[in-house]
Design a protein around this motif. Sequence first.
Motif, PDB file in Angstrom:
ATOM      1  N   ILE A  24      35.712  44.600  33.362  1.00 48.29           N
ATOM      2  CA  ILE A  24      35.952  43.275  33.959  1.00 48.29           C
ATOM      3  C   ILE A  24      34.757  42.868  34.816  1.00 48.29           C
ATOM      4  O   ILE A  24      34.303  43.619  35.676  1.00 48.29           O
ATOM      5  N   ASN A  25      34.268  41.652  34.571  1.00 48.13           N
ATOM      6  CA  ASN A  25      33.255  41.023  35.426  1.00 48.13           C
ATOM      7  C   ASN A  25      33.873  39.756  36.001  1.00 48.13           C
ATOM      8  O   ASN A  25      34.343  38.895  35.246  1.00 48.13           O
ATOM      9  N   PHE A  26      33.855  39.640  37.322  1.00 44.79           N
ATOM     10  CA  PHE A  26      34.639  38.586  37.964  1.00 44.79           C
ATOM     11  C   PHE A  26      34.094  38.328  39.357  1.00 44.79           C
ATOM     12  O   PHE A  26      33.761  39.267  40.084  1.00 44.79           O
ATOM     13  N   SER A  27      33.970  37.072  39.728  1.00 45.32           N
ATOM     14  CA  SER A  27      33.543  36.755  41.088  1.00 45.32           C
ATOM     15  C   SER A  27      34.313  35.541  41.593  1.00 45.32           C
ATOM     16  O   SER A  27      34.721  34.672  40.815  1.00 45.32           O
ATOM     17  N   VAL A  28      34.524  35.510  42.882  1.00 45.85           N
ATOM     18  CA  VAL A  28      35.234  34.407  43.534  1.00 45.85           C
ATOM     19  C   VAL A  28      34.453  34.019  44.780  1.00 45.85           C
ATOM     20  O   VAL A  28      34.106  34.885  45.597  1.00 45.85           O
ATOM     21  N   LYS A  29      34.176  32.731  44.918  1.00 43.90           N
ATOM     22  CA  LYS A  29      33.485  32.239  46.106  1.00 43.90           C
ATOM     23  C   LYS A  29      34.509  31.869  47.178  1.00 43.90           C
ATOM     24  O   LYS A  29      35.665  31.586  46.893  1.00 43.90           O
ATOM     25  N   GLU A  30      34.037  31.862  48.400  1.00 42.51           N
ATOM     26  CA  GLU A  30      34.900  31.488  49.522  1.00 42.51           C
ATOM     27  C   GLU A  30      35.471  30.089  49.301  1.00 42.51           C
ATOM     28  O   GLU A  30      34.761  29.162  48.920  1.00 42.51           O
ATOM     29  N   GLY A  31      36.781  29.955  49.520  1.00 48.52           N
ATOM     30  CA  GLY A  31      37.433  28.660  49.404  1.00 48.52           C
ATOM     31  C   GLY A  31      37.961  28.327  48.022  1.00 48.52           C
ATOM     32  O   GLY A  31      38.603  27.293  47.836  1.00 48.52           O
ATOM     33  N   GLU A  32      37.726  29.188  47.041  1.00 51.94           N
ATOM     34  CA  GLU A  32      38.241  28.926  45.697  1.00 51.94           C
ATOM     35  C   GLU A  32      39.747  29.165  45.633  1.00 51.94           C
ATOM     36  O   GLU A  32      40.323  29.890  46.449  1.00 51.94           O
ATOM     37  N   MET A  33      40.369  28.561  44.625  1.00 52.17           N
ATOM     38  CA  MET A  33      41.782  28.804  44.318  1.00 52.17           C
ATOM     39  C   MET A  33      41.872  29.102  42.834  1.00 52.17           C
ATOM     40  O   MET A  33      41.694  28.209  41.990  1.00 52.17           O
ATOM     41  N   VAL A  34      42.138  30.369  42.526  1.00 53.66           N
ATOM     42  CA  VAL A  34      42.039  30.866  41.150  1.00 53.66           C
ATOM     43  C   VAL A  34      43.375  31.446  40.708  1.00 53.66           C
ATOM     44  O   VAL A  34      44.011  32.197  41.450  1.00 53.66           O
ATOM     45  N   SER A  35      43.804  31.094  39.497  1.00 53.90           N
ATOM     46  CA  SER A  35      44.990  31.741  38.938  1.00 53.90           C
ATOM     47  C   SER A  35      44.561  32.737  37.868  1.00 53.90           C
ATOM     48  O   SER A  35      43.588  32.517  37.145  1.00 53.90           O
ATOM     49  N   ILE A  36      45.295  33.846  37.800  1.00 52.24           N
ATOM     50  CA  ILE A  36      45.051  34.889  36.804  1.00 52.24           C
ATOM     51  C   ILE A  36      46.279  34.953  35.909  1.00 52.24           C
ATOM     52  O   ILE A  36      47.402  35.149  36.378  1.00 52.24           O
ATOM     53  N   MET A  37      46.050  34.757  34.620  1.00 55.94           N
ATOM     54  CA  MET A  37      47.146  34.739  33.650  1.00 55.94           C
ATOM     55  C   MET A  37      46.941  35.832  32.607  1.00 55.94           C
ATOM     56  O   MET A  37      45.826  36.307  32.392  1.00 55.94           O
ATOM     57  N   GLY A  38      48.036  36.198  31.959  1.00 56.17           N
ATOM     58  CA  GLY A  38      47.960  37.183  30.890  1.00 56.17           C
ATOM     59  C   GLY A  38      49.351  37.682  30.572  1.00 56.17           C
ATOM     60  O   GLY A  38      50.209  37.763  31.445  1.00 56.17           O
ATOM     61  N   SER A  39      49.583  38.018  29.313  1.00 57.04           N
ATOM     62  CA  SER A  39      50.896  38.510  28.912  1.00 57.04           C
ATOM     63  C   SER A  39      51.120  39.914  29.452  1.00 57.04           C
ATOM     64  O   SER A  39      50.196  40.552  29.982  1.00 57.04           O
ATOM     65  N   SER A  40      52.335  40.409  29.323  1.00 64.54           N
ATOM     66  CA  SER A  40      52.646  41.771  29.734  1.00 64.54           C
ATOM     67  C   SER A  40      51.746  42.741  28.980  1.00 64.54           C
ATOM     68  O   SER A  40      51.576  42.626  27.769  1.00 64.54           O
ATOM     69  N   LEU A 213      43.465  36.962  31.010  1.00 60.21           N
ATOM     70  CA  LEU A 213      43.241  38.359  30.634  1.00 60.21           C
ATOM     71  C   LEU A 213      43.987  38.669  29.343  1.00 60.21           C
ATOM     72  O   LEU A 213      45.115  38.217  29.140  1.00 60.21           O
ATOM     73  N   LYS A 214      43.353  39.467  28.480  1.00 56.93           N
ATOM     74  CA  LYS A 214      44.015  39.952  27.265  1.00 56.93           C
ATOM     75  C   LYS A 214      43.441  41.315  26.925  1.00 56.93           C
ATOM     76  O   LYS A 214      42.221  41.479  26.845  1.00 56.93           O
ATOM     77  N   ASP A 215      44.334  42.286  26.757  1.00 55.46           N
ATOM     78  CA  ASP A 215      43.930  43.644  26.378  1.00 55.46           C
ATOM     79  C   ASP A 215      42.829  44.189  27.287  1.00 55.46           C
ATOM     80  O   ASP A 215      41.868  44.814  26.825  1.00 55.46           O
ATOM     81  N   GLY A 216      42.951  43.928  28.586  1.00 50.66           N
ATOM     82  CA  GLY A 216      42.040  44.520  29.547  1.00 50.66           C
ATOM     83  C   GLY A 216      40.699  43.838  29.692  1.00 50.66           C
ATOM     84  O   GLY A 216      39.792  44.369  30.342  1.00 50.66           O
ATOM     85  N   LEU A 217      40.568  42.644  29.113  1.00 48.75           N
ATOM     86  CA  LEU A 217      39.315  41.895  29.208  1.00 48.75           C
ATOM     87  C   LEU A 217      39.589  40.444  29.577  1.00 48.75           C
ATOM     88  O   LEU A 217      40.644  39.895  29.237  1.00 48.75           O
ATOM     89  N   ILE A 218      38.648  39.820  30.266  1.00 46.55           N
ATOM     90  CA  ILE A 218      38.740  38.377  30.527  1.00 46.55           C
ATOM     91  C   ILE A 218      38.277  37.651  29.269  1.00 46.55           C
ATOM     92  O   ILE A 218      37.134  37.806  28.834  1.00 46.55           O
ATOM     93  N   ILE A 219      39.186  36.882  28.667  1.00 51.67           N
ATOM     94  CA  ILE A 219      38.834  36.171  27.432  1.00 51.67           C
ATOM     95  C   ILE A 219      38.508  34.706  27.692  1.00 51.67           C
ATOM     96  O   ILE A 219      37.939  34.029  26.843  1.00 51.67           O
ATOM     97  N   ASP A 220      38.883  34.218  28.892  1.00 51.19           N
ATOM     98  CA  ASP A 220      38.557  32.834  29.224  1.00 51.19           C
ATOM     99  C   ASP A 220      38.549  32.687  30.745  1.00 51.19           C
ATOM    100  O   ASP A 220      39.382  33.282  31.437  1.00 51.19           O
TER     101      ASP A 220
END
Length: 240
Positions: A24-40, A213-220
């Motif tokens: 996983i490669n992922f970054s969030v800047k101060e003040g962002e509002m991010v949702s994380i989605m993905g199936s079980s 997220l899908k199968d342990g990777l960020i797809i979008d």
Amino acid sequence: MIEINELHKSYQTGANSLHVLKGINFSVKEGEMVSIMGSSGSGKSTFLNILGMLDEADEGTYFLDGKPIRNLNEKVAAKYRNQFLGFIFQSFNLINYKTALDNVALPLYYQGVKRAERTEKAMHYLEKVGLSQWATHLPNQLSGGQKQRVAIARALASDPKVLLADEPTGALDTKTSYEVMELIQKINDEGKTILLVTHEDDIAHMTKRIVNLKDGLIIDDSIVTQVRADEAQRKAAAHV
């Protein structure tokens, strides 16, 4: 604010190894509002646990507000969680025998804040979420929406750098969900960084960025036009 590079996590299941997060490669800047989605099974719960310092990656780097989050003993991890993170859970996680005020004050107790200051700050945050008149009520005397507002006040009480919200509307009806999201949006408007895990598409679009997220990777990972919760409430009411 958050910087993650090549994060991997596996779990042993008997003789087998289950590779849950696969770089996983992922970054969030101060003040962002991010949702994380993905199936079980997508890895989002594991990812949230690592972000919340409740679990640790096998490989990769995680920096939170410039601090490396790696090989922390439980005492240091607890200190960092209290200093940097506020948690909002689907099941509220309130202490049933404590009043709303005492529940909100709890993080401040662990920070060593004196009782008078704890009470003052806790009341301030109950006022912020519109529940000051419910300060002496126990959780079983509150509605689901009110419980989540108490939980949000508690998450804010220690003035964390980041709010982690795990399915914060999952136990609520649509109307109450939108009311809670309106409050969360206002907190973000004031500059607080928010990461929100949800499986609900309408809730995800009330954030400003959606990570899938899908199968342990960020797809979008996409910036989206934020739907304002109060507007969604009005539209929903018009269709009743």
